[in-house]
Design a protein around this motif. Structure first.
Motif, PDB file in Angstrom:
ATOM      1  N   GLN A  24       0.802  -1.216   0.000  1.00 38.36           N
ATOM      2  CA  GLN A  24       0.000   0.000   0.000  1.00 38.36           C
ATOM      3  C   GLN A  24       0.844   1.280   0.000  1.00 38.36           C
ATOM      4  N   HIS A 118       0.547  -9.829   4.092  1.00 34.13           N
ATOM      5  CA  HIS A 118      -0.625  -8.949   4.137  1.00 34.13           C
ATOM      6  C   HIS A 118      -1.317  -9.046   2.769  1.00 34.13           C
ATOM      7  N   TRP A 119      -1.898 -10.209   2.512  1.00 35.99           N
ATOM      8  CA  TRP A 119      -2.742 -10.489   1.338  1.00 35.99           C
ATOM      9  C   TRP A 119      -1.979 -10.688   0.023  1.00 35.99           C
ATOM     10  N   ASN A 162      -1.926 -11.169   8.043  1.00 35.23           N
ATOM     11  CA  ASN A 162      -2.880 -10.115   8.348  1.00 35.23           C
ATOM     12  C   ASN A 162      -4.250 -10.470   7.799  1.00 35.23           C
ATOM     13  N   GLU A 163      -5.250 -10.373   8.634  1.00 37.57           N
ATOM     14  CA  GLU A 163      -6.649 -10.559   8.230  1.00 37.57           C
ATOM     15  C   GLU A 163      -6.823 -11.689   7.216  1.00 37.57           C
ATOM     16  N   ASN A 285      -7.702  -5.882  14.682  1.00 35.46           N
ATOM     17  CA  ASN A 285      -8.015  -4.812  13.734  1.00 35.46           C
ATOM     18  C   ASN A 285      -9.502  -4.519  13.886  1.00 35.46           C
ATOM     19  N   TYR A 287     -12.556  -1.665  12.975  1.00 36.27           N
ATOM     20  CA  TYR A 287     -12.958  -0.428  12.298  1.00 36.27           C
ATOM     21  C   TYR A 287     -14.414  -0.050  12.546  1.00 36.27           C
ATOM     22  N   MET A 318     -15.834   5.231   3.725  1.00 38.96           N
ATOM     23  CA  MET A 318     -15.942   3.846   3.227  1.00 38.96           C
ATOM     24  C   MET A 318     -17.370   3.332   3.377  1.00 38.96           C
ATOM     25  N   TRP A 320     -18.589   2.763   6.397  1.00 35.19           N
ATOM     26  CA  TRP A 320     -18.521   1.918   7.587  1.00 35.19           C
ATOM     27  C   TRP A 320     -19.066   2.657   8.812  1.00 35.19           C
ATOM     28  N   GLU A 346      -4.760  -2.376  14.096  1.00 32.38           N
ATOM     29  CA  GLU A 346      -5.352  -1.395  13.188  1.00 32.38           C
ATOM     30  C   GLU A 346      -6.632  -0.837  13.786  1.00 32.38           C
ATOM     31  N   TRP A 384      -4.472   3.042  12.004  1.00 28.89           N
ATOM     32  CA  TRP A 384      -4.379   2.863  10.556  1.00 28.89           C
ATOM     33  C   TRP A 384      -4.766   4.169   9.924  1.00 28.89           C
ATOM     34  N   GLU A 391      -5.548   2.103  -1.141  1.00 29.57           N
ATOM     35  CA  GLU A 391      -6.546   1.387  -0.365  1.00 29.57           C
ATOM     36  C   GLU A 391      -7.174   0.266  -1.221  1.00 29.57           C
ATOM     37  N   TRP A 392      -6.359  -0.624  -1.705  1.00 25.75           N
ATOM     38  CA  TRP A 392      -6.795  -1.827  -2.403  1.00 25.75           C
ATOM     39  C   TRP A 392      -7.818  -1.530  -3.505  1.00 25.75           C
ATOM     40  N   PHE A 400      -7.072   7.286   4.699  1.00 25.03           N
ATOM     41  CA  PHE A 400      -7.019   6.865   6.107  1.00 25.03           C
ATOM     42  C   PHE A 400      -5.855   7.509   6.866  1.00 25.03           C
TER      43      PHE A 400
HETATM   44  C1  BGC Z   1      -6.402  -3.865   6.088  1.00 23.92           C
HETATM   45  C2  BGC Z   1      -5.688  -2.664   5.515  1.00 23.92           C
HETATM   46  C3  BGC Z   1      -6.697  -1.697   4.933  1.00 23.92           C
HETATM   47  C4  BGC Z   1      -7.594  -1.226   6.053  1.00 23.92           C
HETATM   48  C5  BGC Z   1      -8.629  -0.210   5.637  1.00 23.92           C
HETATM   49  C6  BGC Z   1      -7.664  -3.522   6.841  1.00 23.92           C
HETATM   50  O1  BGC Z   1      -8.663  -4.417   6.501  1.00 23.92           O
HETATM   51  O2  BGC Z   1      -5.546  -4.663   6.841  1.00 23.92           O
HETATM   52  O3  BGC Z   1      -4.756  -3.094   4.574  1.00 23.92           O
HETATM   53  O4  BGC Z   1      -6.122  -0.636   4.257  1.00 23.92           O
HETATM   54  O5  BGC Z   1      -8.275  -2.318   6.596  1.00 23.92           O
HETATM   55  O6  BGC Z   1      -9.522  -0.762   4.733  1.00 23.92           O
END
Ligand code: BGC
Length: 455
Positions: A24, A118-119, A162-163, A285, A287, A318, A320, A346, A384, A391-392, A400
């Motif tokens: 990222q 991380h993915w 990660n996740e 993590n 959010y 997002m 969320w 995170e 984070w 952001e993927w 963020f």
């Molecule tokens: C991930 C991060 C991502 C963040 C915000 C997490 O799920 O580990 O890579 O940027 O959330 O979406």
């Protein structure tokens, strides 16, 4: 006395910093599966990771800024695709660069938390089936043998994966991340493979990191995405059904993984040697809250990953839900279920205008402090993220960062936001003080004061 007159304090020695992931921020991770996927043009804002934040070249200046801001730790990641750009060819310069990165952090007094996966994976592995390739775990082991000893002298906390549920669910079930599969069978197989990958990494770190006599063993864990999941309706006929669905969502999104680590068994029942109890610490993590609606929108919610928010609840860019008590509930739940020390690996929000970020931060930190008072062993917090980054699937549009980075700026200047300054104040006080709240976001804690302590 309102909550604004109380200080929410943190234990001495608490870790304060930010989290990021290699792909990222580094830029030009050209041998990776994500780089390939981005070429399909499916990123929401039409961008690709490209040069990202040029962290690969500029990490030292970024670390200096972190140190100036008073951070005492940082979570960063390594990219397998850089270390092994072609099957069996290891890039010694890339490995040396990662060693420099962690050393640079340590030299500035920042403790390092390092994520091994991380993915993102090398494209050569993705091309032969990714985690499902017959030799994926063996290849993973060889990568670990190279990277772990190189960075070990300066790493304090290790994150194996990660996740893991994101590649499982978004990559293999819902199909909106690479490799874009929609196959429950593939999702289950990748889930099992990632558990095995975790167990391998857990033991490699323990075996490869040299230890002086009497020194503590390395701390190895995983970082998982924990949403607080609740029924959408607080009353009425829908609620009991939503409650039942809630339990399924909890199970699928994080409990199944945690349970497998506890039992040492994969889906299907096979026991994996060394898997049971392979978690010295847990990365949380968090959010958002997810409210499970018994409505037609539920299916599109699952497909998109964005859930309906009850009326009156703020959402981030997002989409969320902002729900600070869910953070406390999540921390208490994780502590009660796993019983190992927790670092928040995170937590944060997408907020381009930096209007929401300070209240988001303060209200979540207050809830974390409450969880500590309730007995959870929480040792640190990584916000984070340090700077706006790739952001993927959402590209660069979602922001963020505590530090603004504008992709249109040829120099990619680092411009700290007000929230960055506030975070430094919290770190200096090792508390969310009434004064910080009053100056940065008066009244922001009041909304959440009446939520019961144990949820
Ligand atoms: C991930 C991060 C991502 C963040 C915000 C997490 O799920 O580990 O890579 O940027 O959330 O979406």
């Amino acid at each position: 006395m309102t909550a604004e007159h109380e200080a929410f304090a943190f234990p001495d020695g608490f870790w304060w910093g930010t989290a990021s992931a290699g792909h990222q921020v580094e830029g030009n991770n050209v041998h990776s599966n994500w780089w390939e996927w981005e070429k399909l043009g499916l990123v929401a804002d039409g961008t690709r990771s490209g040069r990202a934040c040029e962290y690969w070249e500029r990490f030292s200046d970024d670390h200096e800024l972190m140190a100036q801001m008073g951070h005492n730790c940082a979570r960063i990641g390594v990219e397998w695709a850089r270390v092994e750009p072609e099957a069996g060819r290891f890039d010694v310069d890339a490995i040396a660069r990662y060693a420099e990165m962690v050393e640079d952090l340590a030299s500035r007094g920042l403790k390092v938390c390092l994520t091994l996966h991380h993915w993102v994976m090398p494209q050569w592995l993705a091309a032969r089936g990714g985690w499902m390739a017959t030799d994926a775990l063996e290849r993973w082991g060889r990568f670990l043998d190279r990277i772990i000893p190189a960075v070990a002298p300066h790493v304090s906390l290790w994150v194996t994966v990660n996740e893991p549920m994101v590649p499982v669910l978004a990559g293999h079930l819902a199909g909106y991340h690479p490799p874009m599969q929609k196959s429950p069978v593939a999702a289950m197989r990748v889930f099992n493979r990632l558990l095995e990958a975790h167990a391998i990494a857990y033991h490699r770190v323990h075996n490869l990191v040299p230890r002086a006599p009497g020194a503590p063993a390395p701390m190895v864990g995983y970082a998982a995405a924990y949403q607080w999941v609740e029924p959408f309706d607080t009353e009425g006929w829908r609620r009991p059904v939503e409650q039942a669905i809630t339990r399924i969502v909890q199970k699928v999104s994080y409990k199944a993984w945690d349970d497998a680590i506890a039992s040492g068994r994969l889906l299907g029942g096979r026991r994996v040697p060394g898997l049971a109890g392979s978690v010295d610490w847990l990365g949380v993590n968090y959010y958002m809250r997810i409210s499970v609606p018994l409505r037609p929108s539920a299916l599109s919610n699952v497909a998109s990953g964005v859930y309906d928010a009850p009326e009156g609840i703020e959402t981030t860019e997002m989409g969320w839900q902002v729900y600070p008590p869910g953070f406390r509930h999540t921390l208490m739940d994780a502590w009660e279920r796993l019983g190992v020390p927790i670092w928040v690996t995170e937590n944060g929000c997408s907020d381009s205008g930096d209007d929401m970020r300070r209240r988001y931060l303060l209200s979540h930190l207050a809830e974390m402090s409450k969880a500590i008072s309730l007995g959870a062993d929480i040792r640190g917090y990584f916000q984070w993220t340090f700077m706006d980054n790739f952001e993927w699937r959402e590209g660069f549009a979602q922001r963020f960062g505590l530090v603004e980075v504008d992709q249109a700026d040829p120099d990619l200047r680092r411009l700290p936001r007000q929230s960055a300054a506030m975070f430094s104040e919290v770190i200096a006080a090792n508390a969310v003080t009434p004064d910080i709240v009053a100056r940065h976001s008066p009244g922001c804690l009041d909304t959440w004061m009446d939520t019961p302590l144990v949820g």
